[in-house]
Design a protein around this motif. Structure first.
Motif, mmCIF file in Angstrom:
data_model
loop_
_atom_site.group_PDB
_atom_site.id
_atom_site.type_symbol
_atom_site.label_atom_id
_atom_site.label_comp_id
_atom_site.label_asym_id
_atom_site.label_seq_id
_atom_site.Cartn_x
_atom_site.Cartn_y
_atom_site.Cartn_z
ATOM 1 N N HIS A 50 28.213 9.411 43.989
ATOM 2 C CA HIS A 50 27.447 10.357 44.791
ATOM 3 C C HIS A 50 28.367 11.021 45.809
ATOM 4 C CE1 HIS A 50 23.598 12.004 46.133
ATOM 5 N NE2 HIS A 50 24.080 11.940 47.368
ATOM 6 N N ALA A 51 28.070 12.281 46.102
ATOM 7 C CA ALA A 51 28.887 13.036 47.046
ATOM 8 C C ALA A 51 28.076 13.423 48.275
ATOM 9 C CB ALA A 51 29.439 14.292 46.379
ATOM 10 N N THR A 52 28.748 13.419 49.410
ATOM 11 C CA THR A 52 28.203 13.983 50.633
ATOM 12 C C THR A 52 29.039 15.205 50.974
ATOM 13 O OG1 THR A 52 27.491 11.824 51.463
ATOM 14 C CG2 THR A 52 27.718 13.598 53.072
ATOM 15 N N TRP A 53 28.401 16.360 50.923
ATOM 16 C CA TRP A 53 29.125 17.612 51.148
ATOM 17 C C TRP A 53 29.007 17.983 52.620
ATOM 18 C CZ3 TRP A 53 27.346 23.071 49.218
ATOM 19 C CH2 TRP A 53 28.364 23.997 49.453
ATOM 20 N N ILE A 54 30.138 18.067 53.306
ATOM 21 C CA ILE A 54 30.166 18.310 54.741
ATOM 22 C C ILE A 54 30.624 19.730 55.017
ATOM 23 C CG2 ILE A 54 31.193 17.588 56.931
ATOM 24 C CD1 ILE A 54 31.481 14.795 55.677
ATOM 25 N N LEU A 55 29.723 20.518 55.629
ATOM 26 C CA LEU A 55 30.014 21.905 55.963
ATOM 27 C C LEU A 55 30.035 22.065 57.476
ATOM 28 C CD1 LEU A 55 27.650 21.982 53.437
ATOM 29 C CD2 LEU A 55 28.591 24.284 53.371
ATOM 30 N N ARG A 56 30.970 22.845 57.956
ATOM 31 C CA ARG A 56 31.062 23.082 59.392
ATOM 32 C C ARG A 56 30.025 24.102 59.863
ATOM 33 N NH1 ARG A 56 37.697 23.272 59.558
ATOM 34 N NH2 ARG A 56 38.012 21.010 59.394
ATOM 35 N N ARG A 57 29.443 24.823 58.943
ATOM 36 C CA ARG A 57 28.385 25.771 59.296
ATOM 37 C C ARG A 57 27.125 25.433 58.506
ATOM 38 N NH1 ARG A 57 32.339 29.025 56.574
ATOM 39 N NH2 ARG A 57 31.743 29.547 54.436
ATOM 40 N N GLY A 58 26.067 26.191 58.758
ATOM 41 C CA GLY A 58 24.813 25.937 58.066
ATOM 42 C C GLY A 58 24.793 26.539 56.678
ATOM 43 N N ILE A 59 23.777 26.199 55.897
ATOM 44 C CA ILE A 59 23.619 26.771 54.569
ATOM 45 C C ILE A 59 22.875 28.097 54.696
ATOM 46 C CG2 ILE A 59 22.428 26.517 52.357
ATOM 47 C CD1 ILE A 59 23.095 23.607 52.371
ATOM 48 N N SER A 60 23.435 29.130 54.076
ATOM 49 C CA SER A 60 22.821 30.452 54.095
ATOM 50 C C SER A 60 22.881 31.026 52.692
ATOM 51 C CB SER A 60 23.563 31.374 55.074
ATOM 52 O OG SER A 60 24.887 31.622 54.602
ATOM 53 N N GLY A 61 22.502 32.284 52.573
ATOM 54 C CA GLY A 61 22.520 32.902 51.260
ATOM 55 C C GLY A 61 23.917 33.034 50.680
ATOM 56 N N SER A 62 24.944 32.989 51.541
ATOM 57 C CA SER A 62 26.316 33.145 51.059
ATOM 58 C C SER A 62 27.063 31.824 50.907
ATOM 59 C CB SER A 62 27.092 34.046 52.029
ATOM 60 O OG SER A 62 27.163 33.446 53.315
ATOM 61 N N THR A 63 26.394 30.704 51.199
ATOM 62 C CA THR A 63 27.082 29.413 51.162
ATOM 63 C C THR A 63 27.707 29.138 49.801
ATOM 64 O OG1 THR A 63 25.685 28.455 52.868
ATOM 65 C CG2 THR A 63 26.791 26.920 51.390
ATOM 66 N N PHE A 64 26.963 29.465 48.729
ATOM 67 C CA PHE A 64 27.446 29.171 47.387
ATOM 68 C C PHE A 64 28.135 30.383 46.752
ATOM 69 C CE2 PHE A 64 23.841 26.329 48.148
ATOM 70 C CZ PHE A 64 24.437 25.096 47.907
ATOM 71 N N GLY A 65 28.578 31.319 47.599
ATOM 72 C CA GLY A 65 29.223 32.511 47.075
ATOM 73 C C GLY A 65 28.202 33.478 46.523
ATOM 74 N N GLY A 66 28.676 34.431 45.721
ATOM 75 C CA GLY A 66 27.790 35.460 45.195
ATOM 76 C C GLY A 66 27.062 35.090 43.938
ATOM 77 N N GLY A 67 27.387 33.896 43.374
ATOM 78 C CA GLY A 67 26.719 33.494 42.139
ATOM 79 C C GLY A 67 26.925 34.515 41.040
ATOM 80 N N GLU A 68 25.881 34.800 40.310
ATOM 81 C CA GLU A 68 25.989 35.727 39.182
ATOM 82 C C GLU A 68 26.281 37.151 39.634
ATOM 83 O OE1 GLU A 68 22.429 35.312 36.954
ATOM 84 O OE2 GLU A 68 22.876 33.278 36.275
ATOM 85 N N ALA A 69 26.011 37.450 40.907
ATOM 86 C CA ALA A 69 26.264 38.796 41.425
ATOM 87 C C ALA A 69 27.686 38.966 41.946
ATOM 88 C CB ALA A 69 25.267 39.116 42.539
ATOM 89 N N ASP A 70 28.465 37.885 41.999
ATOM 90 C CA ASP A 70 29.825 37.951 42.512
ATOM 91 C C ASP A 70 30.653 38.902 41.667
ATOM 92 O OD1 ASP A 70 32.488 37.388 43.396
ATOM 93 O OD2 ASP A 70 31.817 35.404 44.041
ATOM 94 N N GLN A 71 31.409 39.815 42.311
ATOM 95 C CA GLN A 71 32.248 40.723 41.537
ATOM 96 C C GLN A 71 33.378 39.957 40.853
ATOM 97 O OE1 GLN A 71 34.209 42.938 44.986
ATOM 98 N NE2 GLN A 71 35.732 43.238 43.406
ATOM 99 N N LEU A 72 33.599 38.723 41.256
ATOM 100 C CA LEU A 72 34.570 37.837 40.609
ATOM 101 C C LEU A 72 33.764 36.701 39.981
ATOM 102 C CD1 LEU A 72 37.050 37.796 43.596
ATOM 103 C CD2 LEU A 72 37.190 39.196 41.528
ATOM 104 N N PRO A 73 33.306 36.860 38.754
ATOM 105 C CA PRO A 73 32.341 35.930 38.168
ATOM 106 C C PRO A 73 32.787 34.479 38.112
ATOM 107 C CG PRO A 73 32.415 37.952 36.897
ATOM 108 C CD PRO A 73 33.537 38.028 37.892
ATOM 109 N N ALA A 74 34.071 34.225 37.902
ATOM 110 C CA ALA A 74 34.505 32.834 37.839
ATOM 111 C C ALA A 74 34.372 32.159 39.193
ATOM 112 C CB ALA A 74 35.946 32.741 37.340
ATOM 113 N N ARG A 75 34.630 32.933 40.254
ATOM 114 C CA ARG A 75 34.413 32.395 41.587
ATOM 115 C C ARG A 75 32.930 32.130 41.791
ATOM 116 N NH1 ARG A 75 36.197 36.118 46.509
ATOM 117 N NH2 ARG A 75 34.466 37.354 45.712
ATOM 118 N N GLY A 76 32.099 33.047 41.300
ATOM 119 C CA GLY A 76 30.663 32.839 41.381
ATOM 120 C C GLY A 76 30.221 31.608 40.614
ATOM 121 N N ALA A 77 30.886 31.352 39.477
ATOM 122 C CA ALA A 77 30.526 30.185 38.670
ATOM 123 C C ALA A 77 30.803 28.888 39.417
ATOM 124 C CB ALA A 77 31.311 30.214 37.348
ATOM 125 N N LEU A 78 31.859 28.876 40.224
ATOM 126 C CA LEU A 78 32.154 27.682 41.008
ATOM 127 C C LEU A 78 31.042 27.408 42.008
ATOM 128 C CD1 LEU A 78 35.939 28.135 41.812
ATOM 129 C CD2 LEU A 78 34.939 26.439 40.294
#
Length: 454
Positions: A232-260
């Protein structure tokens, strides 16, 4: 520069992709290079993430001047449309290139200092007429000095990862807990490494693509019926979760980055990871069971974990350049003319236009930071951008200012980025398009990336 100085070699620090490309470009210009590599072989840093698949294709990670040097040896360029791993890049291109350069590359040569001969940084008199003196430590600690007409530092940032502490300093107790902390995305295909995390609770600190990669790896391990139970993982972020936390997702102009980012979101949504937000690590303590307890600046204490993966970026090692007059941005530690172009708050790898000697220059004439080292603490860097940097620098050192100022790198419409990203198979890469690669610790799932090249 006097005639005796001009006859000296250009010292290139680092036999990675950009350092070796610099040597090839200098030879093309009739200038003798000497590449100093701290490791025992070419591309030592790249070999540390050999299991990582780059976001860029072979066509994007082979320098044209280097290819010309390799051609007479019978070297065959891999299929330009395929994506190498770090190991492929090192073994099939970078080491053969270093072999062609022969005695121009010295291994086990760690640079410990660079200055002007007979001039420390405060002395003005006749400064630019003096050659550079490079101090190095070789095998068995033997000390040596080499004189040079110019210095290109392409040593990267891989050796200096940023710490867990929220203030940019090591958290209290971080160094003493080093046996349970790593600053790289682990290769969970390695049985010994896999055993370290299987069935364990792991804290992942960071919010970039490298953290996404680690979360995806750990989620994949947790879902394995053979040895993943209890992972199990505990993911520690220095900021809060927002719409951009996980990157652009499928809308990312760099799709592989979005896939991550989508993979990290899937790890959280699937219950394989819990997110702790607004947490800036202040102290790392050991409990009675030799587990680690992370304490935040606000006093919060997290549940104990077995391991910690710190993925908070990389920073340049400037200590051996301390006697040189460098002009560095106060935030990014990048050359002042380059810094505005790579500010991570304003640019992605698709928007940083090609640049060269003019943007990389310093008050100290004929010193250049190139490759990932030139980006300081900025996270995104492309191999092709680095190749353009050293092409321009070599032209400038040869006195060809028109070529130095000319832009010879043409970026595709989506940027020079492209690649497999999260996926190992070319078919999957075709479905997702391209991606941006940053330093080795955030390059792709299956590897690290944030200093290296792509």
């Amino acid at each position: 520069m006097n005639a005796s100085t001009e006859a000296l070699p250009v010292v290139v620090i680092g036999a990675g992709p950009i350092g070796l490309a610099a040597a090839a470009r200098l030879i093309e210009r009739g200038i003798e290079p000497l590449v100093l590599e701290a490791g025992p072989a070419a591309a030592s840093a790249v070999r540390d993430w050999s299991h990582v698949r780059l976001f860029s294709t072979w066509s994007e990670v082979v320098d044209p001047a280097a290819e010309k040097l390799l051609a007479p040896t019978g070297w065959v360029k891999p299929d330009g449309a395929t994506y190498p791993s770090g190991g492929d890049w090192a073994e099939l291109y970078l080491q053969p290139l270093a072999d062609v350069l022969g005695d121009r590359v010295r291994y086990n040569a760690t640079v410990t200092g660079v200055s002007r001969s007979g001039r420390d940084r405060i002395v003005d008199a006749d400064r630019e007429a003096q050659p550079f003196v490079v101090h190095l430590t070789g095998i068995e600690g033997r000390q040596e000095r080499i004189f040079a007409r110019a210095v290109i530092d392409a040593s990267g940032t891989w050796s200096t990862p940023s710490p867990a502490g929220g203030s940019g300093l090591h958290a209290l107790g971080e160094k003493s807990a080093a046996d349970h902390i790593t600053y790289r995305v682990p290769d969970l295909k390695d049985p010994a490494v896999r055993a370290r995390y299987a069935g364990k609770r792991t804290a992942v600190i960071g919010s970039g693509a490298s953290a996404f990669t680690a979360l995806a790896y750990l989620a994949d391990l947790a879902g394995n019926d053979e040895d993943g139970t209890g992972t199990h993982a505990t993911w520690i972020l220095r900021r809060g979760i927002s719409g951009s936390t996980f990157g652009g997702g499928e809308a990312d102009q760099l799709p592989a980055r979005g896939a991550l980012g989508l993979a990290a979101k899937a790890a959280v949504d699937g219950g394989y990871a819990d997110a702790v937000t607004g947490f800036r690590t202040d102290v790392i303590e050991r409990d009675g069971d030799d587990r680690l307890v992370l304490v935040g600046e606000d006093g919060r204490r997290l549940d104990p974990v077995d391991e910690v993966i710190v993925l908070t970026g990389f920073r340049p090692d400037l200590t051996f350049l301390n006697e040189l007059r460098l002009g560095l941005d106060e935030r990014l530690q990048a050359p002042v003319e380059l810094a505005p172009l790579i500010d991570p708050n304003q640019h992605s790898c698709g928007t940083v236009y090609p640049h060269g000697a003019a943007e990389l220059s310093h008050p100290e004439k004929d010193v250049y930071l190139a490759g990932m080292k030139s980006y300081g603490r900025a996270p995104t860097f492309l191999a092709m951008t680095g190749y353009e940097q050293v092409r321009s620098v070599a032209a400038h050192l040869a006195g060809d200012e028109e070529a130095a100022e000319r832009v010879e790198l043409t970026l595709p419409e989506t940027g020079v980025c492209g690649g497999a990203g999260l996926f190992d198979q070319p078919e999957a890469a075709e479905q997702t398009g391209g991606g941006c690669c940053a330093a080795p610790a955030i390059l792709a799932v299956g590897a690290p990336a944030s200093s290296g090249a792509c």
